[in-house]
Design an enzyme around this catalytic site. Structure first.
Site, mmCIF file in Angstrom:
data_model
loop_
_atom_site.group_PDB
_atom_site.id
_atom_site.type_symbol
_atom_site.label_atom_id
_atom_site.label_comp_id
_atom_site.label_asym_id
_atom_site.label_seq_id
_atom_site.Cartn_x
_atom_site.Cartn_y
_atom_site.Cartn_z
ATOM 1 N N ILE A 14 0.812 -1.220 0.000
ATOM 2 C CA ILE A 14 0.000 0.000 0.000
ATOM 3 C C ILE A 14 0.837 1.259 0.000
ATOM 4 O O ILE A 14 0.338 2.344 -0.255
ATOM 5 C CB ILE A 14 -0.996 0.060 1.185
ATOM 6 N N GLY A 15 2.099 1.133 0.252
ATOM 7 C CA GLY A 15 2.920 2.341 0.255
ATOM 8 C C GLY A 15 4.376 2.004 0.360
ATOM 9 O O GLY A 15 4.757 0.883 0.702
ATOM 10 N N GLY A 17 8.235 4.040 1.280
ATOM 11 C CA GLY A 17 8.998 5.241 1.606
ATOM 12 C C GLY A 17 10.466 4.972 1.369
ATOM 13 O O GLY A 17 10.823 4.027 0.679
ATOM 14 N N MET A 19 12.683 4.019 3.492
ATOM 15 C CA MET A 19 13.249 2.956 4.307
ATOM 16 C C MET A 19 12.502 1.650 4.240
ATOM 17 O O MET A 19 13.054 0.595 4.508
ATOM 18 C CB MET A 19 13.134 3.412 5.767
ATOM 19 N N VAL A 22 5.232 -0.783 2.917
ATOM 20 C CA VAL A 22 4.082 -0.993 3.796
ATOM 21 C C VAL A 22 3.043 -1.861 3.085
ATOM 22 O O VAL A 22 2.696 -1.599 1.933
ATOM 23 C CB VAL A 22 3.461 0.353 4.233
ATOM 24 N N LYS A 37 4.670 -2.727 8.193
ATOM 25 C CA LYS A 37 5.766 -1.973 7.594
ATOM 26 C C LYS A 37 7.038 -2.812 7.701
ATOM 27 O O LYS A 37 7.423 -3.234 8.791
ATOM 28 C CB LYS A 37 5.924 -0.646 8.334
ATOM 29 N N ASP A 131 9.829 14.515 11.391
ATOM 30 C CA ASP A 131 9.622 14.305 9.960
ATOM 31 C C ASP A 131 8.159 14.565 9.602
ATOM 32 O O ASP A 131 7.541 13.799 8.859
ATOM 33 C CB ASP A 131 10.054 12.881 9.586
HETATM 34 P P1 ATP Z 1 9.750 7.907 4.625
HETATM 35 O O1 ATP Z 1 10.541 7.866 3.383
HETATM 36 O O2 ATP Z 1 8.760 9.026 4.676
HETATM 37 O O3 ATP Z 1 10.524 7.768 5.889
HETATM 38 P P2 ATP Z 1 8.865 5.285 5.241
HETATM 39 O O4 ATP Z 1 9.693 4.354 4.450
HETATM 40 O O5 ATP Z 1 9.243 5.495 6.651
HETATM 41 O O6 ATP Z 1 8.764 6.655 4.528
HETATM 42 P P3 ATP Z 1 6.043 5.379 5.788
HETATM 43 O O7 ATP Z 1 6.004 6.846 5.570
HETATM 44 O O8 ATP Z 1 5.792 4.919 7.171
HETATM 45 O O9 ATP Z 1 7.381 4.743 5.197
HETATM 46 O O10 ATP Z 1 4.979 4.663 4.859
HETATM 47 C C1 ATP Z 1 5.058 4.775 3.457
HETATM 48 C C2 ATP Z 1 3.665 4.926 2.876
HETATM 49 O O11 ATP Z 1 2.847 3.794 3.220
HETATM 50 C C3 ATP Z 1 2.908 6.117 3.403
HETATM 51 O O12 ATP Z 1 3.206 7.299 2.719
HETATM 52 C C4 ATP Z 1 1.459 5.674 3.212
HETATM 53 O O13 ATP Z 1 1.053 5.857 1.872
HETATM 54 C C5 ATP Z 1 1.516 4.190 3.481
HETATM 55 N N1 ATP Z 1 1.207 3.880 4.881
HETATM 56 C C6 ATP Z 1 2.033 3.995 5.939
HETATM 57 N N2 ATP Z 1 1.444 3.638 7.081
HETATM 58 C C7 ATP Z 1 0.184 3.267 6.767
HETATM 59 C C8 ATP Z 1 -0.945 2.776 7.524
HETATM 60 N N3 ATP Z 1 -0.879 2.604 8.852
HETATM 61 N N4 ATP Z 1 -2.084 2.496 6.860
HETATM 62 C C9 ATP Z 1 -2.149 2.679 5.528
HETATM 63 N N5 ATP Z 1 -1.136 3.123 4.754
HETATM 64 C C10 ATP Z 1 0.031 3.419 5.348
HETATM 65 MG MG MG Z 2 7.092 8.377 5.439
HETATM 66 MG MG MG Z 3 10.172 7.019 7.662
#
Ligand code: ATP
Ligand code: MG
Ligand code: MG
Length: 282
Positions: A14-15, A17, A19, A22, A37, A131
């Protein structure tokens, strides 16, 4: 889908980032949908990233608030590091703004207030998010904002950041003190929220550039201003709130999120909307 820890069935991505990836997943024990995640494979051998990932889950897990994505579980299996959290059905605030172009001021204030509630709760528990940006705020189906990704969150007492950590955050929302790599406290989150408010109200970030260094330098050096057109539909008191949040000097910002909430409520009730007449477009 594949099973994790004998319990979580990964359904779809679903997503993603910097690092982590998700997934939407099923907690087969409690029979509910969750978000899982997973730290990207390439970071698995990197102690610093694993530490950061663990810190994220600890920071978020110590908080319990309606405007913060709930963390349920963490684990590591076959060298896969994961965090299990509340699944939020909806868009990130980034997409939410993009779809609408920009938000009307009342909605922007409503969303900002909920983020301020979340920050107030985190700060009271000695956690700085560090952040805050629209990608890290989910808007659920009831339009309730939920702050996620405490990826570089830190206890308030140890908040001088390293350059490595800094490059992880988005430079478009970075406070001047954070950009300098200096001491950071809760007022740094308030600056980032000010930039988020600016983006909700105008549909754009104040600074852009070819590379992150140039954008970071602008946060240190250049004043942020609204354009004449932006202000057509924004009460003057709201403009003042945003400008106060994004002062270069943390001492000139709101002292804490609570103070910000007070002013946002005043704007909502029309109390502080004085001075400028709302200009009619055209
Ligand atoms: P960043 O590069 O910002 O540090 P990251 O790798 O830490 O990103 P997240 O920002 O936690 O990852 O999550 C990435 C994406 O996943 C989010 O932008 C969102 O679209 C989706 N996402 C994160 N957490 C959830 C959740 N609890 N429910 C639904 N979608 C989520
Ligand atoms: Mg993020
Ligand atoms: Mg992050």
């Amino acid at each position: 889908g594949r099973m994790l820890a004998n319990r979580y069935e990964l359904l779809e991505t679903i997503g993603q980032g910097g690092m982590a990836i998700v997934y939407k997943a099923m907690d087969t024990l409690l029979n509910r949908t969750v978000a899982v995640k997973i730290l990207k494979q390439e970071f698995n051998e990197n102690e610093q990233f694993i530490k950061k990932f663990r810190r994220e889950s600890q920071a978020a897990a110590s908080l319990s608030h309606n405007n913060i994505v709930n963390v349920f579980d963490v684990g590591v299996e076959d060298n896969i590091h994961f965090i299990v959290m509340e699944y939020v059905e909806g868009d990130t605030l980034k997409d939410y703004i993009r779809k609408k172009g920009k938000l009307n001021w009342k909605e922007a204030v409503y969303i900002a207030k909920q983020i301020a509630f979340a920050l107030d709760h985190a700060h009271k528990n000695n956690i700085i998010h560090r952040d805050i940006k629209p990608h890290n705020i989910m808007i659920n189906e009831e339009t309730i904002p939920k702050v996620t990704d405490f990826g570089i969150a830190r206890a308030i007492t140890s908040s001088t950041i390293t350059l490595v950590e800094e490059t992880m955050g988005s430079v478009h929302y970075i406070s001047p003190e954070q950009a300098r790599g200096g001491f950071v406290d809760e007022r740094s989150d308030l600056y980032s929220l000010g930039i988020v408010m600016y983006e909700m109200l105008t549909g754009r970030v104040p600074f852009d550039g070819d590379n992150s260094i140039s954008v970071a330098i602008k946060h240190i050096q250049e004043e942020i201003e609204f354009l004449e057109d932006d202000l057509d539909d924004i009460p003057e008191s709201l403009e003042d709130i945003v400008l106060k949040l994004i002062r270069k000097n943390p001492k000139e910002r709101y002292e804490n999120a609570k103070e910000l909430v007070k002013d946002l409520i005043a704007v909502q009730s029309g109390e502080k909307i004085a001075g400028r007449e709302t200009k009619k477009p055209g």
